[in-house]
Scaffold this motif. Structure first.
Motif, PDB file in Angstrom:
ATOM      1  N   ALA A 116       0.860  -1.180   0.000  1.00  0.00           N
ATOM      2  CA  ALA A 116       0.000   0.000   0.000  1.00  0.00           C
ATOM      3  C   ALA A 116       0.896   1.229   0.000  1.00  0.00           C
ATOM      4  O   ALA A 116       1.954   1.248   0.644  1.00  0.00           O
ATOM      5  CB  ALA A 116      -0.898  -0.019   1.232  1.00  0.00           C
ATOM      6  N   ASP A 117       0.498   2.254  -0.756  1.00  0.00           N
ATOM      7  CA  ASP A 117       1.266   3.499  -0.860  1.00  0.00           C
ATOM      8  C   ASP A 117       2.723   3.211  -1.229  1.00  0.00           C
ATOM      9  O   ASP A 117       3.671   3.653  -0.579  1.00  0.00           O
ATOM     10  CB  ASP A 117       1.201   4.279   0.462  1.00  0.00           C
TER      11      ASP A 117
ATOM     12  N   ALA B 176       5.449   6.033  -1.581  1.00  0.00           N
ATOM     13  CA  ALA B 176       5.958   6.591  -0.326  1.00  0.00           C
ATOM     14  C   ALA B 176       6.931   5.627   0.334  1.00  0.00           C
ATOM     15  O   ALA B 176       7.944   6.048   0.915  1.00  0.00           O
ATOM     16  CB  ALA B 176       4.796   6.895   0.615  1.00  0.00           C
TER      17      ALA B 176
END
Length: 445
Positions: free
Chosen positions: A349-350, A353
């Protein structure tokens, strides 16, 4: 019936507080005994340095099973190979080269001048290496993509002379594989050598008086390109005689993934690198036991269906591959930084980042639709990358590999006067008074 043996062994680092050194030691890694290989190839390298083409012919006959009639590939063979190249492969090579060229063109470095003081400037000039030797292996796979990855950045950097070496193939009359020759012709490389292994690195580094065609071979200034452990050992031996890019080891993929990752994608990507070599490393780092189990189930489906099943199976079951279980993605980041993979995928997820927090990797592939195999061929990035954890201090092949920074210093009398006190004081402090005197003499009017 007993459960089948997993493809990947498991290293459980959950709830363990390890130092950086302990973490590095705990992770799977291929053993690459370059020092032993150095012992094996030293006689070959020294023989080529002493006897040139004759020694290369002997080594080729011994290791490649063929003694090439032409060490320097005739131009007509390059022309023929390109003319006979499958149009679909040609289009793919042209597309790959265009993507790499687009990325590399943006990485060209202009000269930069800094006015340190009025009348005193330092300019950083970026000057290409004059003559380079590019090595393209020809063992288990034919790698025309490696021609693209080596040649294009050298051309963008402005290298004046490019020599490419690739092993002779018995089935092609002692010439490199036709697809390699075609890729060279497509990119405008005209000096191609039918030489492989340690003898190729030695020939590039030392040159030869006569390659058997009445023409000599001038030594290069820099050698780049991937290869096996013997190529790495030869590079170690000639370093200093010429520059080298790196001592490449077996290919590696690490995947940092969480429960959001698609196990079929993860398994396919682990397999893609295992396909290269039985020593290839495929490592999954995850905080999800469920994902690890699902990936193992996918491997059980995908590996038996693979063309190179035996090679893949050996690589996945080797000590260099495995699953590393971590408490969370933060610990996973510490693990992948300690590992410093050649190729690192982030399937979390993400993902962007998370990827931004990575400090050690040859190349980072972000998200579920950026597989390593894209980078091997058509991302525009380079696939000649640091292995064995060396990404902690070096990067992949690129335009900068072929450039040298030269400082150009230009001070007028007034600017020198302003720097005089600091320079002469430091000269005296270091016990080198003649250094200071060389400045003072310019002010003895």
């Amino acid at each position: 019936m007993p459960a089948p043996t997993p493809f990947l062994s498991t290293i459980d680092l959950r709830s363990r507080q390890l130092t950086a050194a302990e973490l590095t030691a705990a992770l799977p890694r291929a053993e690459l005994d370059v020092e032993s290989a150095v012992v094996a190839v030293r006689p070959v390298v020294e023989d080529v340095a002493a006897r040139g083409a004759a020694a290369v012919g002997d080594a080729s006959e011994k290791f490649d099973g063929v003694r090439p009639e032409h060490l320097r590939v005739p131009q007509e063979e390059l022309v023929r190979a390109l003319a006979e190249l499958d149009p679909e492969i040609r289009a793919a090579l042209e597309d790959s080269a265009a993507r790499v060229r687009a990325v590399d063109s943006a990485q060209s470095r202009p000269d930069e001048t800094v006015e340190v003081v009025p009348g005193g400037t330092v300019t950083q000039r970026w000057v290409p290496v004059r003559r380079v030797g590019l090595y393209v292996p020809g063992g288990r796979a034919v790698l025309p993509s490696s021609v693209v990855m080596n040649v294009v950045p050298a051309q963008i950097a402005g290298v004046e002379q490019i020599v490419l070496a690739s092993p002779p193939q018995k089935e092609f009359g002692g010439l490199p594989h036709p697809t390699i020759l075609a890729a060279c012709a497509l990119l405008g490389v005209t000096e191609v050598l039918a030489v492989g292994g340690a003898q190729a690195i030695a020939l590039l580094a030392y040159g030869a008086e006569d390659l058997g065609d009445g023409r000599g071979l001038e030594a290069v200034d820099l050698v780049t390109g991937p290869g096996n452990v013997y190529v790495a050992a030869a590079k170690r031996l000639v370093r200093g005689q010429v520059g080298i890019d790196a001592e490449a080891g077996p290919t590696e993929i690490a995947i940092l993934a969480d429960a959001t990752a698609d196990p079929a994608f993860v398994a396919a990507d682990l397999i893609s690198q295992a396909e290269h070599d039985p020593l290839a490393a495929s490592v999954l780092v995850t905080d999800s036991v469920d994902l690890a189990g699902a990936v193992e189930a996918e491997l059980a489906i995908q590996v038996p269906a693979a063309t190179h099943q035996e090679r893949i199976d050996e690589a996945l079951r080797g000590q260099q591959s495995g699953v590393v279980l971590v408490d969370d993605i933060a610990q996973g980041l510490a693990v992948v930084d300690a590992y410093g993979a050649e190729h690192l995928e982030i399937q979390t997820a993400d993902a962007a980042a998370v990827a931004a927090q990575v400090t050690n990797a040859g190349a980072i592939f972000v998200g579920s639709h950026s597989p390593v195999s894209l980078g091997d061929y058509a991302a525009g990035s380079n696939h000649v990358l640091p292995t064995g954890g060396t990404s902690r201090f070096t990067g992949g092949l690129g335009v900068q590999t072929f450039l040298r920074g030269i400082h150009v210093v230009h001070y007028d009398r007034g600017a020198l006067q302003g720097a005089r006190a600091a320079a002469t004081t430091l000269a005296r402090a270091e016990g080198l008074p003649a250094h200071g005197a060389a400045i003072d003499i310019r002010f003895t009017d």
